[in-house]
Write a protein that holds these residues in place. Sequence first.
Motif, PDB file in Angstrom:
ATOM      1  N   ALA A 113       0.845  -1.190   0.000  1.00  0.00           N
ATOM      2  CA  ALA A 113       0.000   0.000   0.000  1.00  0.00           C
ATOM      3  C   ALA A 113       0.883   1.243   0.000  1.00  0.00           C
ATOM      4  O   ALA A 113       1.738   1.381   0.880  1.00  0.00           O
ATOM      5  CB  ALA A 113      -0.923   0.004   1.215  1.00  0.00           C
ATOM      6  N   PRO A 114       0.701   2.137  -0.998  1.00  0.00           N
ATOM      7  CA  PRO A 114      -0.182   1.976  -2.145  1.00  0.00           C
ATOM      8  C   PRO A 114       0.351   0.936  -3.113  1.00  0.00           C
ATOM      9  O   PRO A 114       1.365   0.294  -2.846  1.00  0.00           O
ATOM     10  CB  PRO A 114      -0.192   3.377  -2.761  1.00  0.00           C
ATOM     11  N   SER A 115      -0.337   0.765  -4.244  1.00  0.00           N
ATOM     12  CA  SER A 115       0.076  -0.260  -5.200  1.00  0.00           C
ATOM     13  C   SER A 115       1.474   0.028  -5.739  1.00  0.00           C
ATOM     14  O   SER A 115       1.920   1.178  -5.799  1.00  0.00           O
ATOM     15  CB  SER A 115      -0.913  -0.348  -6.363  1.00  0.00           C
ATOM     16  N   GLU A 116       2.159  -1.033  -6.110  1.00  0.00           N
ATOM     17  CA  GLU A 116       3.483  -0.891  -6.704  1.00  0.00           C
ATOM     18  C   GLU A 116       3.361  -0.687  -8.217  1.00  0.00           C
ATOM     19  O   GLU A 116       3.890   0.261  -8.772  1.00  0.00           O
ATOM     20  CB  GLU A 116       4.330  -2.121  -6.380  1.00  0.00           C
ATOM     21  N   PRO A 125      -4.879   2.096  -4.099  1.00  0.00           N
ATOM     22  CA  PRO A 125      -4.522   2.212  -2.686  1.00  0.00           C
ATOM     23  C   PRO A 125      -3.934   0.953  -2.072  1.00  0.00           C
ATOM     24  O   PRO A 125      -3.279   1.020  -1.031  1.00  0.00           O
ATOM     25  CB  PRO A 125      -5.849   2.578  -2.009  1.00  0.00           C
ATOM     26  N   LEU A 126      -4.158  -0.203  -2.729  1.00  0.00           N
ATOM     27  CA  LEU A 126      -3.663  -1.473  -2.187  1.00  0.00           C
ATOM     28  C   LEU A 126      -3.475  -2.452  -3.333  1.00  0.00           C
ATOM     29  O   LEU A 126      -4.243  -2.455  -4.293  1.00  0.00           O
ATOM     30  CB  LEU A 126      -4.673  -2.031  -1.179  1.00  0.00           C
ATOM     31  N   GLU A 127      -2.439  -3.290  -3.228  1.00  0.00           N
ATOM     32  CA  GLU A 127      -2.151  -4.303  -4.251  1.00  0.00           C
ATOM     33  C   GLU A 127      -1.773  -5.604  -3.555  1.00  0.00           C
ATOM     34  O   GLU A 127      -0.982  -5.603  -2.612  1.00  0.00           O
ATOM     35  CB  GLU A 127      -1.010  -3.841  -5.162  1.00  0.00           C
ATOM     36  N   LEU A 144      -3.080  -8.315  -7.909  1.00  0.00           N
ATOM     37  CA  LEU A 144      -4.483  -7.934  -7.791  1.00  0.00           C
ATOM     38  C   LEU A 144      -4.578  -6.524  -7.221  1.00  0.00           C
ATOM     39  O   LEU A 144      -4.017  -6.242  -6.157  1.00  0.00           O
ATOM     40  CB  LEU A 144      -5.211  -8.921  -6.872  1.00  0.00           C
ATOM     41  N   MET A 145      -5.290  -5.649  -7.929  1.00  0.00           N
ATOM     42  CA  MET A 145      -5.474  -4.282  -7.467  1.00  0.00           C
ATOM     43  C   MET A 145      -6.757  -4.158  -6.640  1.00  0.00           C
ATOM     44  O   MET A 145      -7.781  -4.778  -6.958  1.00  0.00           O
ATOM     45  CB  MET A 145      -5.553  -3.321  -8.657  1.00  0.00           C
ATOM     46  N   PHE A 146      -6.673  -3.340  -5.591  1.00  0.00           N
ATOM     47  CA  PHE A 146      -7.838  -3.027  -4.768  1.00  0.00           C
ATOM     48  C   PHE A 146      -8.169  -1.551  -4.947  1.00  0.00           C
ATOM     49  O   PHE A 146      -7.282  -0.705  -4.858  1.00  0.00           O
ATOM     50  CB  PHE A 146      -7.555  -3.287  -3.289  1.00  0.00           C
ATOM     51  N   GLN A 147      -9.433  -1.264  -5.207  1.00  0.00           N
ATOM     52  CA  GLN A 147      -9.882   0.119  -5.254  1.00  0.00           C
ATOM     53  C   GLN A 147     -10.803   0.383  -4.067  1.00  0.00           C
ATOM     54  O   GLN A 147     -11.466  -0.528  -3.561  1.00  0.00           O
ATOM     55  CB  GLN A 147     -10.611   0.417  -6.563  1.00  0.00           C
ATOM     56  N   GLU A 148     -10.830   1.641  -3.615  1.00  0.00           N
ATOM     57  CA  GLU A 148     -11.633   1.950  -2.440  1.00  0.00           C
ATOM     58  C   GLU A 148     -13.120   1.814  -2.745  1.00  0.00           C
ATOM     59  O   GLU A 148     -13.599   2.297  -3.777  1.00  0.00           O
ATOM     60  CB  GLU A 148     -11.325   3.359  -1.951  1.00  0.00           C
ATOM     61  N   PRO A 212      -9.997  -4.719 -10.916  1.00  0.00           N
ATOM     62  CA  PRO A 212      -9.738  -4.578  -9.476  1.00  0.00           C
ATOM     63  C   PRO A 212     -10.909  -5.104  -8.653  1.00  0.00           C
ATOM     64  O   PRO A 212     -12.008  -5.330  -9.167  1.00  0.00           O
ATOM     65  CB  PRO A 212      -9.589  -3.066  -9.297  1.00  0.00           C
ATOM     66  N   VAL A 213     -10.651  -5.301  -7.362  1.00  0.00           N
ATOM     67  CA  VAL A 213     -11.707  -5.636  -6.406  1.00  0.00           C
ATOM     68  C   VAL A 213     -11.734  -4.532  -5.358  1.00  0.00           C
ATOM     69  O   VAL A 213     -10.859  -3.663  -5.331  1.00  0.00           O
ATOM     70  CB  VAL A 213     -11.476  -7.021  -5.760  1.00  0.00           C
ATOM     71  N   SER A 214     -12.726  -4.555  -4.485  1.00  0.00           N
ATOM     72  CA  SER A 214     -12.884  -3.454  -3.536  1.00  0.00           C
ATOM     73  C   SER A 214     -12.279  -3.753  -2.171  1.00  0.00           C
ATOM     74  O   SER A 214     -12.164  -4.902  -1.756  1.00  0.00           O
ATOM     75  CB  SER A 214     -14.370  -3.099  -3.372  1.00  0.00           C
ATOM     76  N   ALA A 215     -11.916  -2.687  -1.506  1.00  0.00           N
ATOM     77  CA  ALA A 215     -11.519  -2.708  -0.098  1.00  0.00           C
ATOM     78  C   ALA A 215     -11.995  -1.396   0.487  1.00  0.00           C
ATOM     79  O   ALA A 215     -11.962  -0.353  -0.183  1.00  0.00           O
ATOM     80  CB  ALA A 215     -10.014  -2.858   0.063  1.00  0.00           C
TER      81      ALA A 215
END
Length: 245
Positions: A113-116, A125-127, A144-148, A212-215
């Motif tokens: 966090a954040p994504s690379e 924001p997260l990978e 895998l990417m996470f979007q808010e 992406p998926v959510s977080a």
Amino acid sequence: MKEKLLLAVMLAASFSVGAAEKPLHWGYEGQESPEHWGKLSPDFTLCESGKNQSPVNIHDALRTHHSKLALAFRQGKQQIINNGHTIQVNVSDGNTLSTGKETFTLQQFHFHAPSENEIDGKQFPLEGHFVYQNKEGALAVLALMFQEGEANPQLAKAWQQMPAKIEQAAILTQPVDIKALLPEKFNYYRFSGSLTTPPCSEGVIWMVLKQPVSASDEQIRQFHAVLHHANNRPLQSLNGRVIID
């Protein structure tokens, strides 16, 4: 070469933490930050001199018909650990990834966090990185990417036992359902890269999922609160590499 690569990823990702092991002297801040990695140890020189380094900004991908991903999942024992660099979940056997004739077995997954990696200049924001290995020791990483957005129920299973202290570990009472964590479609970008942590070994197959998926904001903040710092390596030059769409 492949034996060295396997040893490298075991050291970099800390598959296990033993009392007799010496701490790895690299980090994300100060004199141990990514811009200094190549000078911290002779074993880390690729972090500075390598030409096929990760992460990258994915853009202008070459459209082609690459192999579809075939993923198999098996629920089993999972161990969550705070290794000081990330939060990592070690998994039992049975989770595999196949691309054409190659089959890889999942070893662990961890988070940044954040994504690379970035997609068309967009940072998430997260990978999550799912680290796979084949019988010859070659490595493949599914990103895998996470979007808010909405809270992620699978992430919640891991986060409720996320160790707050370095070298703390726990067996997840509710293992993460990896299949449910991943998106329904496995469309991806593929390129040749490296570990994103020292020793930055190259020859790693990267597959970055497009969807992406959510977080939730709270889940993302929980991760930051435990690590106390960002843990993303800056973008690296493509140096002529082609990214396959």
